[in-house]
Design an enzyme around this catalytic site. Structure first.
Site, PDB file in Angstrom:
ATOM      1  N   ARG A 226       0.854  -1.192   0.000  1.00 60.59           N
ATOM      2  CA  ARG A 226       0.000   0.000   0.000  1.00 60.59           C
ATOM      3  C   ARG A 226       0.889   1.241   0.000  1.00 60.59           C
ATOM      4  NH1 ARG A 226      -3.173  -1.199   4.412  1.00 60.59           N
ATOM      5  NH2 ARG A 226      -4.632  -2.205   2.996  1.00 60.59           N
TER       6      ARG A 226
ATOM      7  N   ASN B 152      -1.307  -1.118  12.804  1.00 56.45           N
ATOM      8  CA  ASN B 152      -0.751  -2.165  11.960  1.00 56.45           C
ATOM      9  C   ASN B 152       0.467  -2.771  12.630  1.00 56.45           C
ATOM     10  OD1 ASN B 152      -2.265  -1.621   9.317  1.00 56.45           O
ATOM     11  ND2 ASN B 152      -1.424   0.386   9.808  1.00 56.45           N
TER      12      ASN B 152
ATOM     13  N   ASP C 205       0.347  -8.099   8.714  1.00 54.60           N
ATOM     14  CA  ASP C 205      -1.029  -8.584   8.684  1.00 54.60           C
ATOM     15  C   ASP C 205      -1.881  -8.253   9.905  1.00 54.60           C
ATOM     16  OD1 ASP C 205      -0.141 -10.039   6.289  1.00 54.60           O
ATOM     17  OD2 ASP C 205       0.646 -11.523   7.682  1.00 54.60           O
TER      18      ASP C 205
ATOM     19  N   ASP D 164      -3.740  -6.569  12.878  1.00 53.47           N
ATOM     20  CA  ASP D 164      -4.157  -5.191  13.099  1.00 53.47           C
ATOM     21  C   ASP D 164      -4.979  -5.118  14.376  1.00 53.47           C
ATOM     22  OD1 ASP D 164      -3.207  -4.195  10.485  1.00 53.47           O
ATOM     23  OD2 ASP D 164      -4.856  -5.371   9.669  1.00 53.47           O
TER      24      ASP D 164
ATOM     25  N   ASP E 217      -7.536  -9.700  11.388  1.00 49.75           N
ATOM     26  CA  ASP E 217      -6.666 -10.391  10.433  1.00 49.75           C
ATOM     27  C   ASP E 217      -5.766 -11.470  11.037  1.00 49.75           C
ATOM     28  OD1 ASP E 217      -7.817  -8.784   8.459  1.00 49.75           O
ATOM     29  OD2 ASP E 217      -6.284  -7.247   8.699  1.00 49.75           O
TER      30      ASP E 217
ATOM     31  N   GLU F  67      -5.344 -14.099   8.400  1.00 48.70           N
ATOM     32  CA  GLU F  67      -4.393 -13.678   7.366  1.00 48.70           C
ATOM     33  C   GLU F  67      -2.955 -13.827   7.874  1.00 48.70           C
ATOM     34  OE1 GLU F  67      -3.287  -9.736   4.674  1.00 48.70           O
ATOM     35  OE2 GLU F  67      -4.979  -9.642   6.054  1.00 48.70           O
TER      36      GLU F  67
END
Length: 187
Positions: free
Chosen positions: A23, A87, A105, A107, A120, A123
């Site tokens: 990002r 994060n 990943d 959060d 997450d 994830e």
């Protein structure tokens, strides 16, 4: 290498463990710098996701990019209160091009009433396997998540409204002063 300083407009890049760009933020105004943290504000900044989606931030967000901690904190200033998105990520660096970190990943989302949610986790487990996160990285990420939760529960920096209020006021003064100077220069 160039040093980052208050008043700079910088680019922010977040990567994944495998080196792929995750990002980006097109601009962030630096409002505070220390050895431990870059504090920046994103306000109407373009965000580009790894899948190519692009969106514009709607409100000012005060972002804390720590240079020695395994997380970063984004505090979104909304009409309904301060929302935090934390994060789990590698310590951030500034290399003269951008503030950069690796997103891991996990959060933690924090609401104005200080309630929080861990996000997450599936994830994180998936990427631990897929990208073969080393055991020490896994342990650091879990410890960072727990540290953030403790900070939220104890209302510690930056999860204390007074800090966010001070930073948002500083940001507005910086933007107002810049616009005033532009008007003076034009006359």
């Amino acid at each position: 290498m160039e040093e980052i300083k208050v008043g700079d407009s910088v680019y922010v890049q977040s990567y994944k463990h495998d080196g792929k760009l995750h990002r980006t933020w097109s601009k962030a105004l630096v409002i505070d710098v220390s050895d431990d943290c870059y504090v920046v504000v994103t306000d109407h900044s373009w965000v580009v996701e790894d899948d190519g989606r692009k969106w514009l931030t709607k409100e000012p967000a005060i972002c804390f990019y720590y240079t020695k901690k395994w997380y970063n904190v984004i505090s979104m200033v909304r009409k309904t209160g301060i929302y935090y998105y934390c994060n789990i990520a590698s310590p951030s660096i500034y290399d003269g091009e951008a503030i950069k970190n690796i997103d891991y990943d996990l959060d933690v989302k924090v609401f104005p009433d200080n309630a929080y949610m861990v996000l997450d986790e599936n994830e994180f487990a998936y990427h631990c396997q897929k990208m073969n996160y080393p055991d020490d990285i896994r342990e650091i990420c879990v410890a960072a998540k727990n540290e953030l939760i403790d900070m939220v529960e104890d209302n510690k920096y930056p999860f204390d409204f007074s800090y966010i209020n001070d930073y948002i006021m500083k940001y507005f003064r910086m933007v107002f002063d810049e616009k005033t100077m532009d008007l003076v220069d034009k006359n």
